[in-house]
Motif scaffolding. Structure first.
Motif, PDB file in Angstrom:
ATOM      1  N   PRO A  59      27.481 -76.325 -49.055  1.00  0.00           N
ATOM      2  CA  PRO A  59      28.521 -75.749 -49.924  1.00  0.00           C
ATOM      3  C   PRO A  59      29.358 -74.686 -49.219  1.00  0.00           C
ATOM      4  CG  PRO A  59      26.348 -74.934 -50.545  1.00  0.00           C
ATOM      5  CD  PRO A  59      26.129 -75.978 -49.502  1.00  0.00           C
ATOM      6  N   ARG A  60      30.631 -74.698 -49.551  1.00  0.00           N
ATOM      7  CA  ARG A  60      31.516 -73.639 -49.026  1.00  0.00           C
ATOM      8  C   ARG A  60      31.018 -72.304 -49.546  1.00  0.00           C
ATOM      9  NH1 ARG A  60      35.624 -75.203 -46.071  1.00  0.00           N
ATOM     10  NH2 ARG A  60      36.269 -77.371 -46.228  1.00  0.00           N
ATOM     11  N   GLY A  61      31.144 -71.299 -48.727  1.00  0.00           N
ATOM     12  CA  GLY A  61      30.673 -69.971 -49.107  1.00  0.00           C
ATOM     13  C   GLY A  61      29.254 -69.680 -48.655  1.00  0.00           C
ATOM     14  N   MET A  62      28.551 -70.702 -48.141  1.00  0.00           N
ATOM     15  CA  MET A  62      27.205 -70.473 -47.613  1.00  0.00           C
ATOM     16  C   MET A  62      27.313 -69.638 -46.333  1.00  0.00           C
ATOM     17  SD  MET A  62      24.329 -73.205 -46.313  1.00  0.00           S
ATOM     18  CE  MET A  62      25.019 -73.446 -44.665  1.00  0.00           C
ATOM     19  N   THR A  63      26.456 -68.644 -46.217  1.00  0.00           N
ATOM     20  CA  THR A  63      26.411 -67.813 -45.016  1.00  0.00           C
ATOM     21  C   THR A  63      24.977 -67.747 -44.499  1.00  0.00           C
ATOM     22  OG1 THR A  63      26.104 -65.782 -46.299  1.00  0.00           O
ATOM     23  CG2 THR A  63      28.385 -66.392 -45.725  1.00  0.00           C
ATOM     24  N   ALA A  64      24.850 -67.404 -43.237  1.00  0.00           N
ATOM     25  CA  ALA A  64      23.537 -67.311 -42.599  1.00  0.00           C
ATOM     26  C   ALA A  64      23.348 -65.929 -41.996  1.00  0.00           C
ATOM     27  CB  ALA A  64      23.403 -68.368 -41.507  1.00  0.00           C
ATOM     28  N   SER A  84      13.669 -65.968 -38.625  1.00  0.00           N
ATOM     29  CA  SER A  84      13.759 -66.007 -40.079  1.00  0.00           C
ATOM     30  C   SER A  84      15.248 -66.041 -40.395  1.00  0.00           C
ATOM     31  CB  SER A  84      13.106 -64.771 -40.691  1.00  0.00           C
ATOM     32  OG  SER A  84      13.263 -64.788 -42.094  1.00  0.00           O
ATOM     33  N   VAL A  85      15.652 -66.971 -41.248  1.00  0.00           N
ATOM     34  CA  VAL A  85      17.077 -67.110 -41.592  1.00  0.00           C
ATOM     35  C   VAL A  85      17.228 -67.094 -43.100  1.00  0.00           C
ATOM     36  CG1 VAL A  85      19.163 -68.519 -41.382  1.00  0.00           C
ATOM     37  CG2 VAL A  85      17.462 -68.526 -39.530  1.00  0.00           C
ATOM     38  N   ASP A  86      18.159 -66.272 -43.574  1.00  0.00           N
ATOM     39  CA  ASP A  86      18.535 -66.241 -44.985  1.00  0.00           C
ATOM     40  C   ASP A  86      19.867 -66.974 -45.131  1.00  0.00           C
ATOM     41  OD1 ASP A  86      16.354 -64.674 -45.780  1.00  0.00           O
ATOM     42  OD2 ASP A  86      17.441 -62.815 -45.370  1.00  0.00           O
ATOM     43  N   PHE A  87      19.852 -68.067 -45.885  1.00  0.00           N
ATOM     44  CA  PHE A  87      21.086 -68.765 -46.222  1.00  0.00           C
ATOM     45  C   PHE A  87      21.484 -68.306 -47.625  1.00  0.00           C
ATOM     46  CE2 PHE A  87      19.402 -71.730 -43.027  1.00  0.00           C
ATOM     47  CZ  PHE A  87      20.533 -71.894 -42.236  1.00  0.00           C
ATOM     48  N   THR A  94      19.480 -66.853 -52.667  1.00  0.00           N
ATOM     49  CA  THR A  94      19.352 -66.973 -51.217  1.00  0.00           C
ATOM     50  C   THR A  94      18.094 -67.779 -50.878  1.00  0.00           C
ATOM     51  OG1 THR A  94      20.517 -64.907 -50.836  1.00  0.00           O
ATOM     52  CG2 THR A  94      19.030 -65.630 -49.088  1.00  0.00           C
ATOM     53  N   LEU A  95      18.212 -68.634 -49.877  1.00  0.00           N
ATOM     54  CA  LEU A  95      17.100 -69.437 -49.395  1.00  0.00           C
ATOM     55  C   LEU A  95      16.661 -68.885 -48.047  1.00  0.00           C
ATOM     56  CD1 LEU A  95      15.286 -71.992 -49.549  1.00  0.00           C
ATOM     57  CD2 LEU A  95      17.162 -73.207 -48.375  1.00  0.00           C
TER      58      LEU A  95
END
Length: 121
Positions: A59-64, A84-87, A94-95
């Motif tokens: 999705p647009r707007g997703m950031t990492a 560790s990554v927060d999407f 947030t995932l």
């Protein structure tokens, strides 16, 4: 974490992050080797076209936002990173995932040759 490995890993991951944040699938794919093995949260793919398609479907707007947890250098010209990554998303929570990458020195510079995401719950 070895001080000499972190800047190399950050150089690749900062470009990957900037491209993810910009929703630029081809730019993301350029962070990878031509024959990269890529395992996101969907079935795996090999190569840049599959990587670009995977990120184009996000999705647009997703950031990492990433944090390097460990690095290793298994051989000359190879770096292993565990992150560790927060999407973050505009419309859902947030995932947080764990990400293992193998970064390889190529003629074009350092590129991701293996990418494996784990979602621990």
């Amino acid at each position: 974490m070895s001080a000499d490995r972190e800047p190399v890993l950050r150089g690749v991951l900062d470009e990957w992050k900037a491209a993810v944040d910009a929703h630029a699938p081809d730019r993301i794919a350029a962070c990878f080797t031509d024959d990269a093995i890529f395992q996101g949260l969907h079935p795996y793919t090999v190569g840049r076209p599959g990587i670009a398609a995977y990120y184009d479907s996000q999705p647009r707007g997703m950031t990492a936002t990433y944090r390097i947890l460990e690095t290793r250098q298994p051989a000359e010209g190879l770096l292993l990173g565990y992150l560790s990554v927060d999407f973050a998303f505009l419309d859902r929570p947030t995932l947080t995932v764990q990400l293992g990458v193998l970064v390889t020195r190529t003629e074009q510079g350092w590129r991701i040759s293996h990418y494996q995401v784990s979602h621990l719950g």
